[in-house]
Write a protein that holds these residues in place. Structure first.
Motif, PDB file in Angstrom:
ATOM      1  N   ALA A 169       0.768  -1.076  -0.177  1.00 24.84           N
ATOM      2  CA  ALA A 169      -0.234  -0.404   0.114  1.00 24.84           C
ATOM      3  C   ALA A 169       1.208   1.308  -0.023  1.00 24.84           C
ATOM      4  O   ALA A 169       0.638   2.173  -0.903  1.00 24.84           O
ATOM      5  CB  ALA A 169      -0.887   0.316   1.283  1.00 24.84           C
ATOM      6  N   ALA A 170       1.838   1.572   0.940  1.00 23.83           N
ATOM      7  CA  ALA A 170       2.862   2.117   1.022  1.00 23.83           C
ATOM      8  C   ALA A 170       3.842   2.821  -0.433  1.00 23.83           C
ATOM      9  O   ALA A 170       4.181   4.040  -1.423  1.00 23.83           O
ATOM     10  CB  ALA A 170       4.174   2.397   2.690  1.00 23.83           C
ATOM     11  N   VAL A 171       4.135   1.116  -0.986  1.00 25.51           N
ATOM     12  CA  VAL A 171       4.925   1.467  -1.784  1.00 25.51           C
ATOM     13  C   VAL A 171       4.512   2.149  -2.967  1.00 25.51           C
ATOM     14  O   VAL A 171       4.767   2.558  -4.128  1.00 25.51           O
ATOM     15  CB  VAL A 171       5.520   0.240  -2.205  1.00 25.51           C
ATOM     16  CG1 VAL A 171       6.547   0.191  -3.554  1.00 25.51           C
ATOM     17  CG2 VAL A 171       6.766  -0.122  -1.126  1.00 25.51           C
ATOM     18  N   PHE A 172       4.016   1.199  -3.699  1.00 25.06           N
ATOM     19  CA  PHE A 172       2.668   1.905  -4.843  1.00 25.06           C
ATOM     20  C   PHE A 172       1.167   3.009  -4.691  1.00 25.06           C
ATOM     21  O   PHE A 172       1.382   3.640  -5.601  1.00 25.06           O
ATOM     22  CB  PHE A 172       1.113   0.399  -5.242  1.00 25.06           C
ATOM     23  CG  PHE A 172       1.495  -0.696  -5.470  1.00 25.06           C
ATOM     24  CD1 PHE A 172       3.133  -0.829  -5.062  1.00 25.06           C
ATOM     25  CD2 PHE A 172       0.374  -1.738  -5.938  1.00 25.06           C
ATOM     26  CE1 PHE A 172       3.598  -2.621  -6.232  1.00 25.06           C
ATOM     27  CE2 PHE A 172       0.819  -2.789  -5.991  1.00 25.06           C
ATOM     28  CZ  PHE A 172       2.537  -2.939  -6.373  1.00 25.06           C
ATOM     29  N   GLY A 173       1.049   3.562  -3.219  1.00 28.13           N
ATOM     30  CA  GLY A 173       0.957   4.784  -2.886  1.00 28.13           C
ATOM     31  C   GLY A 173       2.000   5.830  -3.602  1.00 28.13           C
ATOM     32  O   GLY A 173       2.065   6.734  -4.837  1.00 28.13           O
ATOM     33  N   SER A 208      12.993   5.870 -10.649  1.00 29.53           N
ATOM     34  CA  SER A 208      11.950   5.974  -9.837  1.00 29.53           C
ATOM     35  C   SER A 208      10.594   5.152 -10.667  1.00 29.53           C
ATOM     36  O   SER A 208      10.404   4.544 -10.070  1.00 29.53           O
ATOM     37  CB  SER A 208      11.462   7.462  -8.935  1.00 29.53           C
ATOM     38  OG  SER A 208      10.105   7.199  -9.222  1.00 29.53           O
ATOM     39  N   LEU A 209      10.887   6.286 -12.288  1.00 26.76           N
ATOM     40  CA  LEU A 209      10.040   5.399 -12.590  1.00 26.76           C
ATOM     41  C   LEU A 209      10.450   3.675 -12.968  1.00 26.76           C
ATOM     42  O   LEU A 209       9.170   2.984 -13.246  1.00 26.76           O
ATOM     43  CB  LEU A 209       9.799   5.912 -13.618  1.00 26.76           C
ATOM     44  CG  LEU A 209       9.131   7.630 -14.443  1.00 26.76           C
ATOM     45  CD1 LEU A 209       9.593   7.987 -15.282  1.00 26.76           C
ATOM     46  CD2 LEU A 209       7.812   7.353 -14.341  1.00 26.76           C
ATOM     47  N   LEU A 210      11.724   3.334 -13.476  1.00 26.48           N
ATOM     48  CA  LEU A 210      11.252   2.002 -13.292  1.00 26.48           C
ATOM     49  C   LEU A 210      11.252   1.129 -12.206  1.00 26.48           C
ATOM     50  O   LEU A 210      10.895  -0.567 -12.555  1.00 26.48           O
ATOM     51  CB  LEU A 210      12.698   1.860 -13.693  1.00 26.48           C
ATOM     52  CG  LEU A 210      13.142   2.207 -15.231  1.00 26.48           C
ATOM     53  CD1 LEU A 210      14.983   2.475 -15.659  1.00 26.48           C
ATOM     54  CD2 LEU A 210      13.089   1.590 -16.463  1.00 26.48           C
ATOM     55  N   ARG A 211      11.799   2.036 -11.210  1.00 32.68           N
ATOM     56  CA  ARG A 211      10.908   0.863  -9.959  1.00 32.68           C
ATOM     57  C   ARG A 211       9.446   0.640  -9.673  1.00 32.68           C
ATOM     58  O   ARG A 211       9.353  -0.303  -9.380  1.00 32.68           O
ATOM     59  CB  ARG A 211      11.232   2.157  -8.423  1.00 32.68           C
ATOM     60  CG  ARG A 211      13.155   2.039  -8.466  1.00 32.68           C
ATOM     61  CD  ARG A 211      13.348   2.274  -6.733  1.00 32.68           C
ATOM     62  NE  ARG A 211      13.370   3.919  -7.091  1.00 32.68           N
ATOM     63  CZ  ARG A 211      14.589   4.399  -7.317  1.00 32.68           C
ATOM     64  NH1 ARG A 211      15.458   4.236  -7.641  1.00 32.68           N
ATOM     65  NH2 ARG A 211      13.903   5.633  -7.550  1.00 32.68           N
ATOM     66  N   SER A 212       8.956   2.003 -10.732  1.00 33.95           N
ATOM     67  CA  SER A 212       7.889   1.604 -10.067  1.00 33.95           C
ATOM     68  C   SER A 212       7.241   0.355 -10.765  1.00 33.95           C
ATOM     69  O   SER A 212       6.360  -0.475 -10.751  1.00 33.95           O
ATOM     70  CB  SER A 212       6.959   2.562 -10.523  1.00 33.95           C
ATOM     71  OG  SER A 212       7.711   3.320 -11.813  1.00 33.95           O
ATOM     72  N   VAL A 213       7.716   0.562 -12.221  1.00 33.04           N
ATOM     73  CA  VAL A 213       7.500  -0.676 -13.356  1.00 33.04           C
ATOM     74  C   VAL A 213       7.774  -1.954 -12.475  1.00 33.04           C
ATOM     75  O   VAL A 213       6.839  -3.459 -12.779  1.00 33.04           O
ATOM     76  CB  VAL A 213       7.937  -0.859 -14.743  1.00 33.04           C
ATOM     77  CG1 VAL A 213       7.178  -2.450 -15.372  1.00 33.04           C
ATOM     78  CG2 VAL A 213       7.671   0.411 -14.570  1.00 33.04           C
ATOM     79  N   ASP A 214       8.916  -2.359 -11.691  1.00 30.76           N
ATOM     80  CA  ASP A 214       9.695  -3.604 -11.834  1.00 30.76           C
ATOM     81  C   ASP A 214       9.067  -4.325 -10.566  1.00 30.76           C
ATOM     82  O   ASP A 214       8.766  -5.503 -10.083  1.00 30.76           O
ATOM     83  CB  ASP A 214      11.233  -3.072 -10.664  1.00 30.76           C
ATOM     84  CG  ASP A 214      12.330  -2.969 -11.843  1.00 30.76           C
ATOM     85  OD1 ASP A 214      11.953  -3.279 -13.113  1.00 30.76           O
ATOM     86  OD2 ASP A 214      13.257  -2.799 -11.827  1.00 30.76           O
ATOM     87  N   CYS A 215       8.417  -3.483  -9.874  1.00 28.14           N
ATOM     88  CA  CYS A 215       7.301  -4.035  -8.480  1.00 28.14           C
ATOM     89  C   CYS A 215       5.820  -4.238  -8.369  1.00 28.14           C
ATOM     90  O   CYS A 215       5.151  -4.665  -7.447  1.00 28.14           O
ATOM     91  CB  CYS A 215       7.738  -3.002  -6.715  1.00 28.14           C
ATOM     92  SG  CYS A 215       7.152  -0.881  -7.237  1.00 28.14           S
ATOM     93  N   GLY A 216       5.491  -2.971  -9.948  1.00 30.18           N
ATOM     94  CA  GLY A 216       4.291  -3.216 -10.089  1.00 30.18           C
ATOM     95  C   GLY A 216       3.121  -2.756  -9.878  1.00 30.18           C
ATOM     96  O   GLY A 216       1.839  -2.498  -9.687  1.00 30.18           O
TER      97      GLY A 216
END
Length: 400
Positions: free
Chosen positions: A324-328, A365-373
């Protein structure tokens, strides 16, 4: 009259060696995916279905207690818990395990479970074990024996395998451990360098050494290329600096100091950072679970805002507040980060004068957002107008 080439070359000749040393010591960021967490599970609790079980327990807790998330974010978190609940898992033979007489058997069984996870395609993206520390001869001997049994049972190094080396106090411990891994590789017939490890930063001596110097650079140098991460140990460290139990938490300023030392020491080396754990577990009735989730959520967000993109999770229920925290966090940043990166790529006016270093941070930041879903590659491409390969190029250009 301007200086001629030979004069300039003569003046700067001695800097060539400096350039080489700097390039070797600071090669830039480590490429590829970094997990958002490491789940620590005592070796005695490991089963053939542990990664799947953690996801199912987290989903059940989410369904039972709810969490105040938007409909879109809740759906994304649930999808993550169903598809890839655990990104990194450490089978724990240290603090969370103790010293039972069954450690030999537990090492064989846990290693067999890891092999099974990969055979059944439920293995986390990365995984490994935490051995006992090198604090005393007895602990050293036990830790080495456990590692030896575990690796022999594996037979081959699985993808994403990493070892956690706890309670480090001196570079000599790290140097000996790196040498031990080389001996084990040779004995097992594994490729050189296939065994890597992360140093657990949880002693005062791993921050400042006996001579008053920052300790981490020497620790990393002692392990060489085998050192891939620094993991912060919240409770051992806060106890070591004399904090009372009520003050032992990730948000304490003593932890901030240690983390800043970790950041400065690891910057540009390719060694990744992980924050520590939260010991307030989401158990009990709904009010207790929600209170624990709010605390954990806040700490995860705080870590992200301080540049720590990985942390420890100690209970299946913490996966709910972790994602919830990471995706948000990443979804809140997505639109503005994409707009700024697109403007940088087009050299257009965005009201901000961004530099290559900022483009690197935006891309990361954008690449990390894709990596984690947290976001899909299609979402990022649509928002930036750039293929992910372009983002990776920006990242490499700024860190290389």
């Amino acid at each position: 009259m301007i200086l001629d080439g030979p004069t300039i070359a003569s003046l700067t000749a001695r800097l060539s060696e400096v350039d080489e040393r700097r390039a070797a010591r600071y090669p830039g960021g480590r490429g590829g995916r970094q997990p958002v967490h490491t789940c620590y599970v005592p070796a005695s609790q490991i089963t053939p279905t542990t990664p799947r079980d953690w996801g199912e327990q987290a989903l059940a807790a989410f369904d039972e207690h709810g969490f105040d998330l938007s409909k879109d974010l809740a759906a994304r978190v649930k999808a993550k818990l169903a598809a890839e609940p655990v990104e990194d898992l450490r089978i724990d033979f240290e603090d969370g395990y103790g010293a039972p007489a069954t450690e030999d058997d537990d090492a064989r069984y846990a290693a067999g479970c890891l092999v099974h996870w990969h055979a059944e395609a439920i293995a986390p993206f990365s995984s490994g074990l935490r051995i006992k520390s090198f604090d005393t001869p007895a602990l050293r001997a036990r830790g080495i024996r456990t590692l030896d049994i575990f690796l022999e049972t594996l037979q081959d190094p699985p993808p994403g395998f990493v070892i956690t080396f706890p309670k480090v106090t001196t570079p000599e411990q790290v140097e000996v451990f790196a040498e031990l891994l080389a001996v084990l590789e040779q004995r097992l017939g594994w490729p050189d360098g296939s065994l890597t490890f992360e140093i657990q930063v949880e002693t005062t001596q791993s921050i400042v050494d006996a001579e008053g110097r920052l300790a981490i650079p020497a620790l990393v140098a002692a392990g060489g290329e085998r050192v891939v991460g620094l993991h912060f140990g919240t409770y051992d460290y806060t106890a070591a600096v004399g904090l009372g139990a009520a003050q032992q938490n990730l948000a304490h300023h003593a932890c901030d100091f240690a983390r800043h030392v970790m950041q400065v020491s690891a910057a540009g080396t390719g060694v990744r950072l992980s924050d520590g754990s939260c010991n307030v577990l989401p158990v009990g009735d709904t009010s207790q679970v929600l209170a624990a989730w709010r605390i954990h959520y806040g700490l995860v967000r705080r870590s992200l805002e301080h540049g720590f993109y990985q942390g420890w999770d100690m209970h299946p229920g913490q996966l709910v507040s972790r994602y919830a925290a990471v995706f948000g966090y990443y979804r809140e940043c997505l639109e503005s980060d994409a707009r700024r990166l697109a403007a940088y790529a087009q050299r257009a006016s965005s009201g901000l004068l961004d530099e290559p270093a900022t483009a690197q941070a935006l891309s990361a930041s954008l690449l990390r957002s894709v990596d984690c879903g947290a976001a899909t590659a299609e979402e990022v491409t649509q928002a930036t107008g750039l293929h992910l390969d372009v983002l990776r190029a920006y990242h490499r250009r700024a860190t290389g």
